[in-house]
Design an enzyme around this catalytic site. Structure first.
Site, PDB file in Angstrom:
ATOM      1  N   GLY A 101       3.000   1.395  -3.008  1.00 29.90           N
ATOM      2  CA  GLY A 101       2.222   1.707  -4.204  1.00 29.90           C
ATOM      3  C   GLY A 101       1.733   3.081  -4.322  1.00 29.90           C
ATOM      4  O   GLY A 101       1.751   3.649  -5.680  1.00 29.90           O
ATOM      5  N   LYS A 102       1.362   3.458  -3.106  1.00 29.58           N
ATOM      6  CA  LYS A 102       0.893   5.162  -3.158  1.00 29.58           C
ATOM      7  C   LYS A 102       2.054   6.043  -3.461  1.00 29.58           C
ATOM      8  O   LYS A 102       1.840   7.130  -4.012  1.00 29.58           O
ATOM      9  CB  LYS A 102       0.256   5.300  -1.731  1.00 29.58           C
ATOM     10  CG  LYS A 102      -0.917   4.504  -1.799  1.00 29.58           C
ATOM     11  CD  LYS A 102      -2.287   5.314  -2.385  1.00 29.58           C
ATOM     12  CE  LYS A 102      -3.651   4.780  -2.128  1.00 29.58           C
ATOM     13  NZ  LYS A 102      -4.638   5.481  -2.903  1.00 29.58           N
ATOM     14  N   ARG A 143       3.596   4.777  15.030  1.00 31.62           N
ATOM     15  CA  ARG A 143       3.439   4.986  16.372  1.00 31.62           C
ATOM     16  C   ARG A 143       2.583   6.373  16.525  1.00 31.62           C
ATOM     17  O   ARG A 143       2.061   6.377  17.428  1.00 31.62           O
ATOM     18  CB  ARG A 143       4.778   5.104  17.094  1.00 31.62           C
ATOM     19  CG  ARG A 143       5.246   3.762  17.633  1.00 31.62           C
ATOM     20  CD  ARG A 143       6.808   3.867  17.946  1.00 31.62           C
ATOM     21  NE  ARG A 143       7.637   4.153  16.617  1.00 31.62           N
ATOM     22  CZ  ARG A 143       8.702   4.000  16.667  1.00 31.62           C
ATOM     23  NH1 ARG A 143       9.544   4.067  17.543  1.00 31.62           N
ATOM     24  NH2 ARG A 143       9.347   4.196  15.308  1.00 31.62           N
ATOM     25  N   ASN A 147      -6.369   9.619   8.411  1.00 35.37           N
ATOM     26  CA  ASN A 147      -7.279   8.700   8.665  1.00 35.37           C
ATOM     27  C   ASN A 147      -8.799   9.534   8.765  1.00 35.37           C
ATOM     28  O   ASN A 147      -8.866  10.257   9.537  1.00 35.37           O
ATOM     29  CB  ASN A 147      -7.222   8.157  10.180  1.00 35.37           C
ATOM     30  CG  ASN A 147      -5.830   7.395  10.156  1.00 35.37           C
ATOM     31  OD1 ASN A 147      -4.672   7.814   9.991  1.00 35.37           O
ATOM     32  ND2 ASN A 147      -6.312   5.801  10.638  1.00 35.37           N
ATOM     33  N   ARG A 150       0.658   9.865  14.268  1.00 37.29           N
ATOM     34  CA  ARG A 150       0.247  10.483  13.157  1.00 37.29           C
ATOM     35  C   ARG A 150      -0.577  11.688  13.366  1.00 37.29           C
ATOM     36  O   ARG A 150      -1.448  11.605  14.264  1.00 37.29           O
ATOM     37  CB  ARG A 150      -0.438   9.564  12.422  1.00 37.29           C
ATOM     38  CG  ARG A 150      -0.412   9.903  10.988  1.00 37.29           C
ATOM     39  CD  ARG A 150      -1.277   8.805  10.189  1.00 37.29           C
ATOM     40  NE  ARG A 150      -0.440   7.693   9.783  1.00 37.29           N
ATOM     41  CZ  ARG A 150      -1.081   6.287   9.528  1.00 37.29           C
ATOM     42  NH1 ARG A 150      -2.326   6.241   9.738  1.00 37.29           N
ATOM     43  NH2 ARG A 150      -0.521   5.465   9.190  1.00 37.29           N
ATOM     44  N   GLY A 206      -2.020   0.706  22.955  1.00 35.71           N
ATOM     45  CA  GLY A 206      -2.982   1.625  22.554  1.00 35.71           C
ATOM     46  C   GLY A 206      -2.610   2.897  22.648  1.00 35.71           C
ATOM     47  O   GLY A 206      -3.291   3.919  22.764  1.00 35.71           O
ATOM     48  N   ARG A 209      -3.435   8.644  16.338  1.00 40.12           N
ATOM     49  CA  ARG A 209      -4.028   8.874  14.824  1.00 40.12           C
ATOM     50  C   ARG A 209      -4.749  10.191  15.125  1.00 40.12           C
ATOM     51  O   ARG A 209      -5.218  10.577  16.222  1.00 40.12           O
ATOM     52  CB  ARG A 209      -4.932   7.789  14.550  1.00 40.12           C
ATOM     53  CG  ARG A 209      -4.231   6.305  14.122  1.00 40.12           C
ATOM     54  CD  ARG A 209      -3.303   6.329  13.052  1.00 40.12           C
ATOM     55  NE  ARG A 209      -2.557   5.115  12.812  1.00 40.12           N
ATOM     56  CZ  ARG A 209      -1.564   4.338  13.254  1.00 40.12           C
ATOM     57  NH1 ARG A 209      -0.932   5.415  14.283  1.00 40.12           N
ATOM     58  NH2 ARG A 209      -0.993   3.369  12.909  1.00 40.12           N
ATOM     59  N   TYR A 212       0.966  -1.083  -0.168  1.00 40.56           N
ATOM     60  CA  TYR A 212      -0.070   0.024  -0.037  1.00 40.56           C
ATOM     61  C   TYR A 212       0.970   1.166   0.044  1.00 40.56           C
ATOM     62  O   TYR A 212       0.883   2.111  -1.049  1.00 40.56           O
ATOM     63  CB  TYR A 212      -0.964  -0.038   1.151  1.00 40.56           C
ATOM     64  CG  TYR A 212      -1.791   1.242   1.375  1.00 40.56           C
ATOM     65  CD1 TYR A 212      -2.906   1.227   0.578  1.00 40.56           C
ATOM     66  CD2 TYR A 212      -1.553   2.059   2.308  1.00 40.56           C
ATOM     67  CE1 TYR A 212      -3.799   2.234   0.665  1.00 40.56           C
ATOM     68  CE2 TYR A 212      -2.674   3.223   2.446  1.00 40.56           C
ATOM     69  CZ  TYR A 212      -3.760   3.202   1.708  1.00 40.56           C
ATOM     70  OH  TYR A 212      -4.542   4.219   1.741  1.00 40.56           O
ATOM     71  N   VAL A 223     -12.094   2.905  13.773  1.00 35.70           N
ATOM     72  CA  VAL A 223     -13.001   3.504  14.081  1.00 35.70           C
ATOM     73  C   VAL A 223     -14.310   2.563  14.026  1.00 35.70           C
ATOM     74  O   VAL A 223     -15.167   2.305  14.833  1.00 35.70           O
ATOM     75  CB  VAL A 223     -13.623   4.820  13.657  1.00 35.70           C
ATOM     76  CG1 VAL A 223     -14.681   5.220  13.768  1.00 35.70           C
ATOM     77  CG2 VAL A 223     -12.397   5.855  13.823  1.00 35.70           C
TER      78      VAL A 223
END
Ligand code: NAD
Ligand code: UDP
Length: 318
Positions: A150-151, A277, A176, A279, A209, A213, A147, A190
């Protein structure tokens, strides 16, 4: 002679694509939605099917496409780690060959084309918050590489078509995004947490946790897409689009338990390989060039998304 703009949306039956198609159709554009239904769903575009300015074409973007349009939004590509890792070779083909095919189409038509790129081009970032001039920290041989790389290659292709052929391009780096019409089995955090909370099942937090994000509500993102596409030809990006509010995954789990009024507990599962970790987008560029910033607070966006999944679960019997 076409009075209305003819707009192609690849991946138009997916989560973001279906919201974008709706918005464009509401704006009076003639919308051509192209999708191979890999992760998209017919129900996402069902309300549009009867409209005179909407057309659906089942097609895989790894094959050439011959249509006549004025603008192209290239969204085709599974976005959830579970889905893009299901057939990684096809994921890379979709990003790379799909980009070549859509850029070739744009070149023939002299159409403007926007790429739905991603914060994943920054990988596990060493710069925080992420600015567009950061080149990223991506493992080229890991499970997420199909991914991410590719992006990244698609971005390279967009910029080479711009330099070599003078194409009018736009590159959005999406962080996100969540909202109604995410797939029930999407696997992203989510939708997973909301469905687990509504079913009274434990919420699966990967690792401790503490990874973070930033979550953007879909309507805000679609507004950003349209502003970017409509911006002057001299602004091509890449441009971060996302909500700078940063939450740990544990905080998100707790917020969803509270908002659903669920009695669900939290369980911890192993952290997937190369899970970033931290973003958080720096959106100064989007603010300056597009006058854009998200306006939907997390609580409000979650409430709308919870209501959507509540209906879907009732429909499918839990
Ligand atoms: P999604 O999986 O709901 O939508 C992707 C759509 O592309 C699906 O309808 C799928 O069937 C279609 N598709 C996949 N391969 C195809 C192919 N070869 N030919 C034609 N159609 C194909 O995901 P989404 O969240 O709506 O993401 C849309 C785009 O935005 C993707 O390119 C994704 O990489 C990008 N993006 C999304 C997010 C996010 O948080 N939602 C973040 C960053 C980037
Ligand atoms: N995650 C989690 N539980 C889940 C799904 C995801 O803890 O049921 C975590 C995942 O490990 C990642 C974050 O939530 O740290 C966001 O995952 P998602 O798949 O939504 O998107 P990503 O940003 O990793 O592509």
């Amino acid at each position: 002679m076409h009075l209305n703009k003819r707009v192609l949306v690849t991946g138009g039956a997916g989560f973001l694509g279906s919201h974008l198609c709706t918005r464009l159709a509401d704006n009076g554009c003639e919308v051509l939605c192209v999708d191979n239904h890999f992760t998209g769903a017919r129900r996402n575009v069902a309300p549009l099917l009867g409209r005179a300015n909407f057309e659906f074409l089942r097609h895989d973007v790894t094959f050439p496409l011959y249509v006549e349009v004025d603008e192209i939004y290239n969204l085709a590509c599974p976005a959830s780690p579970i889905h893009y890792q299901h057939d990684p070779v096809q994921t890379t083909k979709t990003s790379v060959i799909g980009a070549i095919n859509m850029l070739g189409l744009a070149k023939r038509l002299k159409a403007k084309i926007m790429q739905a790129s991603t914060s994943e081009v920054y990988g596990d970032p060493k710069v925080h918050p992420q600015t567009e001039d950061y080149w990223g920290n991506v493992n080229p041989i890991g499970l997420r590489a199909c991914y991410d790389e590719g992006k990244r290659c698609a971005e390279t292709l967009f910029f080479d078509y711009y330099r070599q052929h003078g194409l009018r391009i736009k590159v959005a780096r999406i962080f996100n995004t969540y909202g109604p019409r995410m797939h029930v089995n999407d696997g992203r955090v989510v939708s997973n947490f909301i469905i687990q909370a509504l079913r009274g099942e434990p919420l699966t937090v990967y690792g401790e946790g503490s990874q973070t994000r930033s979550f953007c509500y879909v309507d805000d993102l679609v507004e950003g897409f349209i502003r970017l596409m409509d911006s002057g030809d001299d602004f091509i990006g890449p441009c971060n689009l996302g909500n700078p509010g940063e939450y740990s995954i544990l905080e998100l789990a707790e917020a969803i338990i509270e908002q659903t009024g669920s009695s669900s507990k939290i369980v911890h599962k192993p952290l997937p390989e190369n899970d970033p970790r931290r973003r958080k987008p720096d959106i100064s560029l989007a603010q300056e060039k597009l006058g854009w910033a998200p306006t939907t607070p997390l609580k409000e966006g979650l409430a709308k998304t919870i209501a959507y999944f509540d209906d879907v679960l009732r429909e499918i019997g839990g």
